[in-house]
Design an enzyme around this catalytic site. Structure first.
Site, mmCIF file in Angstrom:
data_model
loop_
_atom_site.group_PDB
_atom_site.id
_atom_site.type_symbol
_atom_site.label_atom_id
_atom_site.label_comp_id
_atom_site.label_asym_id
_atom_site.label_seq_id
_atom_site.Cartn_x
_atom_site.Cartn_y
_atom_site.Cartn_z
ATOM 1 N N HIS A 10 -16.990 -107.378 -30.732
ATOM 2 C CA HIS A 10 -16.834 -107.951 -32.072
ATOM 3 C C HIS A 10 -16.944 -109.474 -32.045
ATOM 4 O O HIS A 10 -16.771 -110.128 -31.003
ATOM 5 C CB HIS A 10 -15.485 -107.543 -32.665
ATOM 6 C CG HIS A 10 -14.305 -108.039 -31.877
ATOM 7 N ND1 HIS A 10 -13.844 -109.334 -31.959
ATOM 8 C CD2 HIS A 10 -13.502 -107.413 -30.990
ATOM 9 C CE1 HIS A 10 -12.809 -109.489 -31.155
ATOM 10 N NE2 HIS A 10 -12.574 -108.331 -30.550
ATOM 11 N N GLU A 21 -9.401 -101.399 -28.815
ATOM 12 C CA GLU A 21 -8.905 -102.173 -27.675
ATOM 13 C C GLU A 21 -7.703 -101.464 -27.053
ATOM 14 O O GLU A 21 -7.098 -100.576 -27.667
ATOM 15 C CB GLU A 21 -8.523 -103.584 -28.160
ATOM 16 C CG GLU A 21 -8.052 -104.551 -27.098
ATOM 17 C CD GLU A 21 -9.082 -104.788 -26.022
ATOM 18 O OE1 GLU A 21 -9.134 -103.959 -25.070
ATOM 19 O OE2 GLU A 21 -9.814 -105.801 -26.096
#
Length: 215
Positions: free
Chosen positions: A11, A84
């Site tokens: 990202h 994550e």
């Protein structure tokens, strides 16, 4: 089953990346620079053909994926398996604060004890080994759904680290000696259920530097 191409993307930048504050599962949006990076990334991938664009369901990844998918006119599919690592009580803290508040756990983390437990916070923490197994299974599952195709997977620094280690057969205990950059393009092939690294860390589309979030 024919090989699948995976374009694995981290990202764009967030404010917490910039100040070295651990995000984990906390849902932080892109900052202005991250939005710029996502747009530049989308432009760099405009000539690619994707069978699917898949993202972690955390908004920093989803915002990045939407920029990529928008150019191609396809929907983004989300998958929490691509999140994550969950860092429990470490989440939301500066790295310096983690070291001060949890010295023993911080030391084990930095020493790459892959089975060490982080204290739980609002969410239950994962060991690195648990996170590795979860994220690699997530990537391979999407490859399996699109045999012979090309899938863009937008995820997080830790997920990219796991993919790199899996592809090169690196021990989970070894130090991370490679960079994982915001909005970077990383190319893999999945053949016979295994990740193969084709190229790593493409950032020529980003004129300004992209931050590497150290483990």
């Amino acid at each position: 089953m024919p090989p699948t191409r995976i374009i694995l993307i981290r990202h764009g930048e967030t404010a917490w990346n910039a100040e070295r504050r651990l995000q984990g599962h906390i849902d932080i949006a892109l900052n202005t620079e991250g939005e710029r990076q996502a747009d530049a990334l989308a432009g760099a991938l405009a000539s690619e053909r994707f069978d699917a664009v898949v993202s972690s369901d955390l908004q920093r990844a989803l915002q990045t994926a939407l920029a990529v998918a928008g150019i191609h006119g396809i929907a983004v599919q989300t998958d929490p398996a691509l999140r994550e690592r969950c860092y429990g009580a470490f989440e939301g803290l500066l790295y310096a604060d983690i070291e001060q508040r949890y010295p023993a756990e911080f030391a084990a983390w930095q020493a790459r004890d892959v089975d060490s437990m982080v204290p739980d916070g609002e969410r239950r923490a994962e060991t690195f080994r648990q996170f590795y197994q979860r994220s690699i299974a997530g990537i391979l599952a999407w490859a399996h759904r699109h045999p012979g195709g090309t899938v863009a997977v937008v995820a997080h620094g830790g997920v990219l680290e796991c993919a790199y280690r899996a592809a090169l057969g690196l021990s989970l205990e070894t130090p991370r000696t490679f960079k994982v950059m915001n909005a970077s393009i990383n190319r893999f092939t999945v053949a016979q259920g295994k990740l193969v690294l084709d190229s790593w860390g493409e950032v020529a589309h980003l004129r300004q530097g992209a931050l590497d979030e150290l483990p």
